[in-house]
Enzyme design. Structure first.
Site, PDB file in Angstrom:
ATOM      1  N   LYS A   1      -3.436 -24.797 -11.272  1.00  8.78           N
ATOM      2  CA  LYS A   1      -4.766 -24.801 -10.646  1.00  8.78           C
ATOM      3  C   LYS A   1      -5.840 -24.147 -11.525  1.00  8.78           C
ATOM      4  CE  LYS A   1      -3.050 -25.095  -5.928  1.00  8.78           C
ATOM      5  NZ  LYS A   1      -3.027 -24.547  -4.571  1.00  8.78           N
TER       6      LYS A   1
ATOM      7  N   LYS B   1      -4.231  -5.322  -7.463  1.00 13.11           N
ATOM      8  CA  LYS B   1      -4.612  -6.747  -7.475  1.00 13.11           C
ATOM      9  C   LYS B   1      -5.515  -7.074  -6.289  1.00 13.11           C
ATOM     10  CE  LYS B   1      -1.688 -10.103  -8.410  1.00 13.11           C
ATOM     11  NZ  LYS B   1      -0.383 -10.826  -8.442  1.00 13.11           N
TER      12      LYS B   1
ATOM     13  N   MET C   1       1.403 -19.474   5.308  1.00 13.00           N
ATOM     14  CA  MET C   1       1.004 -20.652   4.513  1.00 13.00           C
ATOM     15  C   MET C   1       2.219 -21.467   4.089  1.00 13.00           C
ATOM     16  SD  MET C   1      -2.049 -19.792   2.004  1.00 13.00           S
ATOM     17  CE  MET C   1      -3.462 -18.864   2.449  1.00 13.00           C
TER      18      MET C   1
HETATM   19  P1  NDP Z   1       1.008 -16.309  -6.391  1.00 18.70           P
HETATM   20  O1  NDP Z   1       2.247 -16.284  -7.218  1.00 18.70           O
HETATM   21  O2  NDP Z   1      -0.314 -16.473  -7.044  1.00 18.70           O
HETATM   22  O3  NDP Z   1       0.933 -14.943  -5.503  1.00 18.70           O
HETATM   23  C1  NDP Z   1       2.047 -14.475  -4.844  1.00 18.70           C
HETATM   24  C2  NDP Z   1       1.666 -13.330  -3.912  1.00 18.70           C
HETATM   25  O4  NDP Z   1       2.823 -13.014  -3.121  1.00 18.70           O
HETATM   26  C3  NDP Z   1       1.257 -12.037  -4.613  1.00 18.70           C
HETATM   27  O5  NDP Z   1       0.247 -11.417  -3.841  1.00 18.70           O
HETATM   28  C4  NDP Z   1       2.567 -11.214  -4.577  1.00 18.70           C
HETATM   29  O6  NDP Z   1       2.349  -9.808  -4.576  1.00 18.70           O
HETATM   30  C5  NDP Z   1       3.099 -11.618  -3.230  1.00 18.70           C
HETATM   31  N1  NDP Z   1       4.562 -11.434  -3.063  1.00 18.70           N
HETATM   32  C6  NDP Z   1       5.550 -12.183  -3.596  1.00 18.70           C
HETATM   33  N2  NDP Z   1       6.762 -11.733  -3.183  1.00 18.70           N
HETATM   34  C7  NDP Z   1       6.522 -10.672  -2.345  1.00 18.70           C
HETATM   35  C8  NDP Z   1       7.349  -9.799  -1.591  1.00 18.70           C
HETATM   36  N3  NDP Z   1       8.682  -9.907  -1.607  1.00 18.70           N
HETATM   37  N4  NDP Z   1       6.779  -8.831  -0.848  1.00 18.70           N
HETATM   38  C9  NDP Z   1       5.408  -8.717  -0.817  1.00 18.70           C
HETATM   39  N5  NDP Z   1       4.567  -9.523  -1.517  1.00 18.70           N
HETATM   40  C10 NDP Z   1       5.118 -10.498  -2.264  1.00 18.70           C
HETATM   41  O7  NDP Z   1       1.272 -17.471  -5.296  1.00 18.70           O
HETATM   42  P2  NDP Z   1       0.172 -18.346  -4.525  1.00 18.70           P
HETATM   43  O8  NDP Z   1      -0.884 -17.403  -4.068  1.00 18.70           O
HETATM   44  O9  NDP Z   1      -0.209 -19.522  -5.345  1.00 18.70           O
HETATM   45  O10 NDP Z   1       1.009 -18.929  -3.269  1.00 18.70           O
HETATM   46  C11 NDP Z   1       1.427 -18.094  -2.185  1.00 18.70           C
HETATM   47  C12 NDP Z   1       2.062 -18.962  -1.101  1.00 18.70           C
HETATM   48  O11 NDP Z   1       1.118 -19.833  -0.475  1.00 18.70           O
HETATM   49  C13 NDP Z   1       3.176 -19.870  -1.608  1.00 18.70           C
HETATM   50  O12 NDP Z   1       4.280 -19.724  -0.738  1.00 18.70           O
HETATM   51  C14 NDP Z   1       2.604 -21.267  -1.530  1.00 18.70           C
HETATM   52  O13 NDP Z   1       3.611 -22.220  -1.286  1.00 18.70           O
HETATM   53  C15 NDP Z   1       1.682 -21.119  -0.325  1.00 18.70           C
HETATM   54  N6  NDP Z   1       0.594 -22.134  -0.327  1.00 18.70           N
HETATM   55  C16 NDP Z   1       0.572 -23.063   0.702  1.00 18.70           C
HETATM   56  C17 NDP Z   1      -0.400 -24.055   0.756  1.00 18.70           C
HETATM   57  C18 NDP Z   1      -0.384 -25.048   1.889  1.00 18.70           C
HETATM   58  O14 NDP Z   1      -1.093 -26.069   1.788  1.00 18.70           O
HETATM   59  N7  NDP Z   1       0.350 -24.813   2.959  1.00 18.70           N
HETATM   60  C19 NDP Z   1      -1.460 -24.161  -0.288  1.00 18.70           C
HETATM   61  C20 NDP Z   1      -1.380 -23.104  -1.296  1.00 18.70           C
HETATM   62  C21 NDP Z   1      -0.363 -22.165  -1.311  1.00 18.70           C
HETATM   63  P3  NDP Z   1       2.188  -8.993  -5.993  1.00 18.70           P
HETATM   64  O15 NDP Z   1       0.762  -9.166  -6.389  1.00 18.70           O
HETATM   65  O16 NDP Z   1       2.531  -7.597  -5.624  1.00 18.70           O
HETATM   66  O17 NDP Z   1       3.167  -9.621  -6.956  1.00 18.70           O
END
Ligand code: NDP
Length: 270
Positions: free
Chosen positions: A64, A154, A212
């Site tokens: 993206k 972040k 999501m």
């Molecule tokens: P990113 O990789 O950019 O961000 C991931 C986020 O999740 C970070 O804030 C990370 O925290 C956090 N995280 C991951 N694992 C854990 C955990 N075990 N405990 C707490 N926090 C955690 O991913 P995206 O933002 O691109 O996507 C996030 C979700 O949204 C995905 O599951 C994706 O499939 C979904 N999505 C759904 C859409 C839909 O149309 N339904 C559209 C877009 C996304 P940290 O910063 O601490 O690492």
């Protein structure tokens, strides 16, 4: 026949071709919509080749931000989100948009009959998905938006980027002390079946909790929220609604989404 595609890696699981074909049938539009597996570092080469003939493309993880750099012109949503999920060729110019946030708001507001206006909203996560939904939620005039993330710096950086457009309060998980009206899980924790370090104090019987992520079963976050009295939903409706907005950008007509959400849901549980 107009050509469309979705670029991603992985891409095999994508429901976008099924969704766009179902929308096209509603208007008797003849189109092709392909899944394209793009190798790391090759987004620009693939996109350049595609747009020699292609009319539009969706872009998913992890491209993206590459898509944002590929554009000649950006919508306000894409600019503030720092990410593009919809590309269109308009008179030789590549325009980038981000329909994820609009899709989320439409699903929660119209399909789940929840209003954001005057509500206290908690967004969990500070990645691309969280970034994309902040502005569309703010446009609905909530009372407050709070951002919580495992890595608090972040969340703080993200909140700062939205100033002066949107006031976002940040908090570490352990400092959350009161219930929220709407909680949105924008983390990828559910992907790996992980529980969030969330205290039940953020949930009461009036809470609407939205993940999501989507799947055949309720996600761990939804199960936790339901156990503590919340109403819950997953992100399948968001997926279909963001696709509907892309479809409108490309074809100038807004498709009906309810039947398509049901059709895709039925395929998930097959
Ligand atoms: P990113 O990789 O950019 O961000 C991931 C986020 O999740 C970070 O804030 C990370 O925290 C956090 N995280 C991951 N694992 C854990 C955990 N075990 N405990 C707490 N926090 C955690 O991913 P995206 O933002 O691109 O996507 C996030 C979700 O949204 C995905 O599951 C994706 O499939 C979904 N999505 C759904 C859409 C839909 O149309 N339904 C559209 C877009 C996304 P940290 O910063 O601490 O690492």
């Amino acid at each position: 026949m107009k050509q469309f595609a979705v670029f991603g890696n992985p891409i095999a699981h994508s429901k976008s071709p099924d969704i766009h074909r179902a929308f096209a049938e509603q208007f008797d539009i003849d189109l092709s919509y392909e899944k394209v597996l793009v190798s790391e570092g090759k987004f620009t080469a693939f996109a350049t080749g595609f747009f020699e003939r292609g009319a539009g493309a969706n872009v998913t993880v992890p491209f993206k931000e590459d898509a944002l750099r590929f554009t000649d012109k950006l919508s306000e949503d894409a600019k503030l989100a720092g990410a593009v999920n919809t590309l269109s060729r308009q008179r030789g110019v590549i325009v980038g948009d981000n329909t994820d946030g609009v899709g989320l708001v439409k699903d929660i507001r119209d399909n789940h009959a929840q209003t954001f206006t005057g509500k206290n909203v908690l967004i969990i996560g500070a990645g691309g998905a969280a970034r994309g939904v902040i502005l569309p939620i703010a446009r609905e005039n909530p009372q407050s938006i709070t951002l919580v993330n495992r890595t608090i710096t972040k969340a703080e950086q993200l909140a700062e980027q939205f100033l002066p457009h949107v006031a976002v309060t940040t908090s570490p998980f352990e400092k959350l002390e009161q219930p929220f009206d709407i909680i949105i899980n924008a983390t990828s924790a559910s992907l790996s079946g992980q529980q969030l370090p969330l205290t039940p104090v953020v949930i009461d019987a009036n809470t609407f909790a939205y993940d999501m992520m989507y799947g055949a079963e309720p996600t761990p976050f939804m199960q936790f929220a339901e156990k503590h009295g919340a109403t819950t939903a997953d992100g399948l409706g968001m997926l279909v609604e963001q696709a509907a907005k892309s479809f409108e950008i490309w074809h100038g007509v807004m498709p009906e989404t309810h039947g398509v959400i049901t059709e895709i849901r039925d395929k998930l549980v097959e």
